[in-house]
Design a protein around this motif. Structure first.
Motif, short mmCIF file in Angstrom:
data_model
loop_
_atom_site.label_atom_id
_atom_site.label_comp_id
_atom_site.label_asym_id
_atom_site.label_seq_id
_atom_site.Cartn_x
_atom_site.Cartn_y
_atom_site.Cartn_z
N ALA A 117 49.18 -10.05 50.71
CA ALA A 117 48.04 -9.39 50.06
C ALA A 117 47.67 -10.15 48.80
CB ALA A 117 48.37 -7.94 49.73
N ALA A 169 53.53 -7.95 50.67
CA ALA A 169 52.75 -8.26 49.47
C ALA A 169 53.59 -8.95 48.40
CB ALA A 169 52.05 -7.02 48.90
N VAL A 176 44.17 -3.93 47.27
CA VAL A 176 44.80 -4.04 48.59
C VAL A 176 46.33 -3.98 48.51
CG1 VAL A 176 42.86 -5.30 49.58
CG2 VAL A 176 44.72 -6.58 48.50
N GLN A 177 46.89 -4.02 47.31
CA GLN A 177 48.33 -3.80 47.19
C GLN A 177 48.70 -2.40 47.71
OE1 GLN A 177 50.94 -5.82 45.80
NE2 GLN A 177 49.52 -7.53 46.03
N SER A 203 45.52 -8.49 42.90
CA SER A 203 44.71 -7.31 43.16
C SER A 203 45.13 -6.14 42.28
CB SER A 203 44.83 -6.92 44.63
OG SER A 203 43.84 -5.98 45.00
N LEU A 225 45.87 -9.21 53.85
CA LEU A 225 45.01 -8.23 53.20
C LEU A 225 44.37 -8.88 51.98
CD1 LEU A 225 47.50 -5.19 53.20
CD2 LEU A 225 46.16 -6.10 55.10
N ASP A 226 43.07 -9.08 52.03
CA ASP A 226 42.34 -9.77 50.96
C ASP A 226 41.43 -8.78 50.25
OD1 ASP A 226 41.50 -12.94 50.33
OD2 ASP A 226 39.96 -11.47 49.83
N ASP A 227 41.44 -8.81 48.92
CA ASP A 227 40.64 -7.82 48.18
C ASP A 227 39.18 -8.23 48.01
OD1 ASP A 227 40.71 -9.74 46.18
OD2 ASP A 227 41.83 -8.52 44.74
N TRP A 234 47.06 -0.84 50.10
CA TRP A 234 47.00 -0.94 51.55
C TRP A 234 48.30 -1.52 52.10
CZ3 TRP A 234 41.63 -3.69 52.64
CH2 TRP A 234 40.58 -2.83 52.23
N ALA A 235 48.84 -2.52 51.41
CA ALA A 235 50.06 -3.18 51.89
C ALA A 235 51.22 -2.20 51.98
CB ALA A 235 50.42 -4.35 50.97
#
Length: 410
Positions: free
Chosen positions: A116, A49, A130-131, A120, A158-160, A133-134
């Motif tokens: 990511a 990210a 999504v940070q 976000s 990973l896209d928010d 999630w990363a």
């Protein structure tokens, strides 16, 4: 201990219609396995990210000055590269990176390719942060011994939900579609998973790819290289996580954040031609964290956007109307032996418009994704601008026209 990479050996070109066969592992450089260039060794640091703590910013700037050429290149995946490294610098660089938390797993350091949405959680947009999630995905990735078998080119995206990073060519792409749900895309199929399961689902998809690659026996590095009949099936994730298939899931498409403020306590700047000096990197502080971006810039979280004029004075790009916004270049001469020109010295901005990338050879290293103006050094001098021959002295008007003219599909 840092080791210099052997010269790359090209894989044979497959016959038309035949699957590509990789007879060796990828030659991507890392933080421990260096690439030898004309300007010294190169180290590529994977930053999931793009995230750097304030302390890591200082360490990276110090390393660039003490061991390299004093600059940090930002890659099209939001990673960082140190260039001009001397032989035998491993005794200093590796421990320095490890102590700062930039090298959490020597066995997995080249596979931590996670992009990511950089804004976000900062600007009120997007369906989920999504940070977070990363960070979980990186921890799971480094903890899985089998994951070290992934190629250094395999990419998690990973896209928010805003669609700013979905076009970056991820092998596994997660898209937040609601605060509690995500779509996982791989190989043209998608499944819906709970947001809490999203990082675990992404890792399961990567394992499905490795299984498919082993069965195919072609040494594939990326999902798109798998031959017909051996595709990685994202539906395997459905079985493991009780996910449901999404028959017609479409990836959202949106623009990257513009240079400037991002909400009340963050900002976005771009690095001229994708490079930060150590001084410019330090100028981003104080901040809670810095996130390097795939657009060769930095999102600075936990800072006052009123600092933008001061950052512009440091030479950073802070406004979307800057003619240098969206302009990138490969290393070129003298750092790259394959380059036909000093593309960084020859680069001109042109009026703001489409991204433009200057390449010293036909490999076009680091070019943007999507639609962009292709400026390619030509044998004997001059350039090709989207295929049209242009003398070096006429680059400025040609690039301006190309950046602003209506486009047809490339």
């Amino acid at each position: 201990m840092l080791a210099a990479m052997p010269p790359p050996v090209p894989s044979p070109t497959p016959a038309p219609g035949a699957p590509r066969v990789r007879e060796r592992g990828d030659a991507c450089p890392g933080a421990l396995r260096l690439h030898s260039a004309d300007d010294g060794h190169l180290a590529r640091l994977r930053l999931p990210a793009g995230r750097l703590t304030a302390r890591q910013v200082e360490v990276l700037a110090d390393a660039a000055e003490a061991l390299g050429d004093g600059r940090i290149s930002v890659t099209s995946r939001g990673n960082a590269e140190l260039r001009g490294l001397a032989d035998g610098c491993g005794a200093e660089l590796a421990p320095l990176l490890a102590e700062a938390g930039l090298l959490p797993s020597p066995t997995h350091e080249r596979v931590r390719n996670i992009v990511a949405s950089p804004a976000s959680g900062l600007d009120g947009l997007g369906a989920a942060d999504v940070q977070l999630w990363a960070r979980e995905l990186d921890e799971r990735l480094c903890a899985a011994p089998w994951a070290a078998g992934l190629s250094g080119r395999f990419l998690f995206v990973l896209d928010d939900g805003r669609g700013d990073v979905t076009g970056l060519g991820g092998d596994v792409t997660l898209v937040a579609v609601a605060p509690d749900a995500a779509h996982l895309h791989m190989g043209g199929r998608a499944v819906r998973v709970a947001a809490a399961d999203a990082p675990r689902a992404a890792l399961a998809a990567a394992r499905a790819f490795l299984s498919a690659a082993r069965a195919a026996g072609t040494g594939a590095w990326r999902v798109r290289e798998l031959p017909e009949g051996h595709q990685a099936d994202v539906r395997d994730v459905r079985k493991a996580l009780a996910a449901e298939e999404v028959p017609e899931a479409v990836l959202p498409q949106g623009p990257p954040p513009a240079p400037g403020p991002l909400g009340p306590a963050a900002l976005h700047v771009l690095a001229p031609l994708g490079r930060l000096t150590a001084g410019r990197l330090r100028a981003l502080l104080p901040a809670d964290e810095v996130r390097l971006t795939p657009w060769r810039g930095a999102v600075v979280a936990g800072t006052d956007p009123a600092r933008l004029p001061a950052l512009e004075a440091h030479g950073l790009i802070t406004r979307p109307d800057s003619p240098w916004a969206g302009v990138s270049a490969c290393t070129g001469r003298p750092g790259c032996a394959k380059s036909l020109a000093d593309v960084r010295a020859d680069a001109v901005p042109g009026r703001p418009g489409l991204p433009v990338h200057y390449s010293g050879c036909e490999r076009r290293c680091g070019h943007p994704h999507g639609d962009w103006v292709d400026v390619l050094a030509a044998p004997g001098g001059g350039y090709l601008v989207d295929g049209a021959s242009v003398p070096r002295t006429d680059l400025a008007p040609a690039v301006t026209t190309a950046r602003t003219a209506p486009r047809t599909t490339r």
